[in-house]
Each structure stands twice: as structure tokens, then as C-alpha cells.
Design an enzyme around this catalytic site. Structure first.
Site, short mmCIF file in Angstrom:
data_model
loop_
_atom_site.label_atom_id
_atom_site.label_comp_id
_atom_site.label_asym_id
_atom_site.label_seq_id
_atom_site.Cartn_x
_atom_site.Cartn_y
_atom_site.Cartn_z
N ASP A 42 0.50 -1.30 0.59
CA ASP A 42 -0.19 0.13 -0.12
C ASP A 42 1.25 1.33 0.27
O ASP A 42 1.51 1.18 0.77
CB ASP A 42 -0.44 0.35 1.46
CG ASP A 42 -2.48 0.19 0.67
OD1 ASP A 42 -3.03 0.69 -0.23
OD2 ASP A 42 -3.29 -0.03 2.29
N GLU B 18 -5.09 4.88 -3.67
CA GLU B 18 -6.54 5.19 -2.96
C GLU B 18 -6.69 5.79 -3.65
O GLU B 18 -6.19 7.49 -3.69
CB GLU B 18 -6.68 5.61 -1.94
CG GLU B 18 -6.35 3.82 -1.08
CD GLU B 18 -6.92 4.04 0.28
OE1 GLU B 18 -7.38 5.94 1.22
OE2 GLU B 18 -6.80 4.03 1.38
N GLU C 2 -13.97 -1.23 -2.43
CA GLU C 2 -14.46 -1.31 -1.08
C GLU C 2 -15.69 -0.70 -0.61
O GLU C 2 -15.85 0.67 -1.07
CB GLU C 2 -13.45 -0.61 0.08
CG GLU C 2 -13.34 -0.84 1.46
CD GLU C 2 -11.86 -0.49 2.54
OE1 GLU C 2 -10.64 -0.76 1.63
OE2 GLU C 2 -12.20 -0.35 3.98
O1 KIV Z 1 -4.84 -0.79 4.13
C1 KIV Z 1 -5.82 -2.36 3.72
O2 KIV Z 1 -5.47 -3.53 4.13
C2 KIV Z 1 -6.56 -2.09 2.65
C3 KIV Z 1 -7.92 -3.24 2.25
C4 KIV Z 1 -9.03 -3.39 3.10
C5 KIV Z 1 -8.02 -3.35 1.00
O3 KIV Z 1 -6.50 -1.63 1.84
#
Ligand code: KIV
Length: 276
Positions: A94, A125, A192
């Protein structure tokens, strides 16, 4: 004389192009978050396809109130831990809050997540100004997973963690954003907390796979936060899209296997775990 124990058959490494092939073939993609080598090893042994080192680690690992304080260094550290436990699953890292505020910052952060963390893809995002960054990364050979619907890094603007795409033109906008992230070069899309009919329409409208969390049964794949699907108490009310796979499995390994089977056989998620 001792014979070696037979080793489990090694699955081929899941690649970025294979994700799209899975969508075309109608094979569900099973994804989960993980943050360390031991869980990564168990997830991989259970045959799940994708591990995301999510910025959810801010809440489940660090005990913080949101994902906003998570840093690039935090994600690099946990991605490198997970990478050491992996053999076959695809590893996505991420991009934390504001690490992709400009394309140049995003390139620096994504390079660390790949070169030092060992990720094969990064997740960002949003759409809007993020589209330029998706293209910037994609043109520099960095695979990108987009993320629409409830985007927790926007919690202050959204005013809370709520289902998205219900009011006014929000559904139309999300469909347009999904097409735009695909056109910008994203390789897959997390949806989500989106009503299941909208997630189904988005999934049909684009060629890249959708991976849902609280987005109903019609996405090309599913993801859950590891601690949630093991039934751990997060201190918050459990959202309806979470299923505790540990309750019947009796072991962590069994819970991962049951989750993989349920997603692949389309017994999870069902309407019960979805939003209208
Ligand atoms: O940070 C995370 O775990 C996520 C998932 C919920 C898709 O973005």
C-alpha cells in the site's frame, strides 16, 4: 534409513498478467492482508493468490485510530517481512497517506516498496489527480492496483467509514472513475464498501480485475483483513462483510484454506455480507 518428507507441490509464482487472465477465465482471485513472514508463509501454503501489506497495519499492528499516520518506512519494513515468507503469492504494498501526493513522490515511495520491500505492485487510493500518478508509475513499469469506494485515507473528507456510491450521481461517478483508472494504466482495482449491484456493473465495465471488500459476490476477487477473518476483536463493531473463518476451522491454516475455498466456490461473500 530416513526418507525426506514429500514437499507440497510448488505453485507457479502469480504474476501481474496472470491476474487479468484469471478474470478472463472466470477464476476468482483470493486476496488477504498480511504484515509478517509467519502469516505470509501460512497464507502462501494455503494457496491464496495475493497478499496486500495494507496501511490497515496502522490499526491492526500499531493500534492507531486510523491509517493516516502510517509511513512509507512502516510499509517497506512490513513488506520486506512478508516477502521473506512468500513463495508464490503476488505481493502488493500500500502507498500510505500523502506518499503519492505528486507523481515524483509516488515514484520514490513505490521504488522503495519494490526495491527494498520486494513488492510486485503498489496500491493507491482514489482517482481525480491520482490518475496522473497511476500513468506516471505505470509508464515506468510499476504495476498499480487502484482503490475506489470507501478510501480510508479520505476519512476526514468522507466524514466516517461508510458505504460509498449510494447518493445522487455517486454511482455514475464511480463507474467513470473505474474506467479512468483502467485507462490510466492500473492493473487491478480494489472496491471497498460499495453496493453489490454497482460493484457488479463496474466489474462488467472494465477489463482489469476487481477485488472486493464489502462489495458483494460479483467482483473478480475478494480481500479481507487478516485479523478480521481470524475473528480477532478489533475493538470496533464487526462490519457485515467480515466473516470469521477461524470459528469453524480450528486452526489458522485451516481458516486460510476455508477462506480460499469459499471465495473460489462463490460461497463467500453472499448477499448477507454485502450492501444494497
Ligand atoms: O489497508 C488495507 O488493508 C486495505 C484493504 C482493506 C483493501 O486497503
Amino acid at each position: 534409513m530416513y526418507a525426506d518428507q514429500p514437499k507440497p507441490a510448488r505453485r507457479p509464482q502469480l504474476t501481474v498478467p496472470k491476474l487479468r487472465e484469471m478474470k478472463t477465465a472466470g477464476e476468482k482471485i483470493v486476496a488477504i492482508t498480511a504484515y509478517d513472514a509467519s502469516f505470509a508463509r501460512a497464507v502462501d501454503a494455503a494457496g491464496l493468490d495475493v497478499i496486500l501489506v495494507g496501511d490497515s497495519l496502522g490499526m491492526v499492528m500499531q493500534g492507531k485510530a486510523s491509517t493516516l499516520p502510517v509511513t512509507v518506512d512502516d510499509i517497506v519494513y512490513h513488506t520486506a517481512c512478508v516477502a521473506r515468507g512468500l513463495r508464490s503469492a503476488l505481493l502488493i504494498a500500500d502507498m500510505p497517506f500523502q506518499s503519492f501526493a505528486t507523481p515524483e513522490r509516488a515514484l520514490d515511495a513505490a521504488t522503495l516498496l519494490i526495491a527494498e520491500g520486494g513488492a510486485s505492485m503498489v496500491k493507491l487510493e482514489g482517482a481525480g489527480h491520482v490518475l496522473e500518478t497511476i500513468t506516471f508509475l505505470s509508464e515506468r513499469d510499476i504495476p498499480v492496483c487502484a482503490h475506489l469506494g470507501l478510501t480510508p485515507q479520505s476519512v476526514m473528507k468522507l466524514g466516517g467509514y461508510r458505504v460509498q456510491g449510494r447518493e445522487g450521481d455517486a454511482a455514475k461517478k464511480m463507474i467513470a472513475d473505474a474506467k479512468a483508472v483502467e485507462a490510466a494504466g492500473a492493473d487491478c482495482l480494489v472496491l471497498e464498501c460499495v453496493p453489490m449491484g454497482l460493484a457488479e456493473e463496474i466489474t462488467r465495465s472494465i477489463k482489469i480485475p476487481t477485488i472486493g471488500i464489502g462489495a458483494g459476490p460479483h467482483c473478480d476477487g475478494q480481500i479481507l483483513v487478516l485479523h478480521d477473518m481470524l475473528g480477532m476483536n478489533s475493538g470496533h463493531r464487526r462490519p457485515r462483510f467480515v466473516k470469521d473463518f477461524m470459528a469453524d476451522a480450528g486452526s489458522i491454516q485451516g481458516a486460510f484454506e476455508a477462506y480460499g475455498k469459499a471465495v473460489r466456490e462463490s460461497t463467500f461473500p453472499t448477499a448477507e455480507h454485502s450492501y444494497e
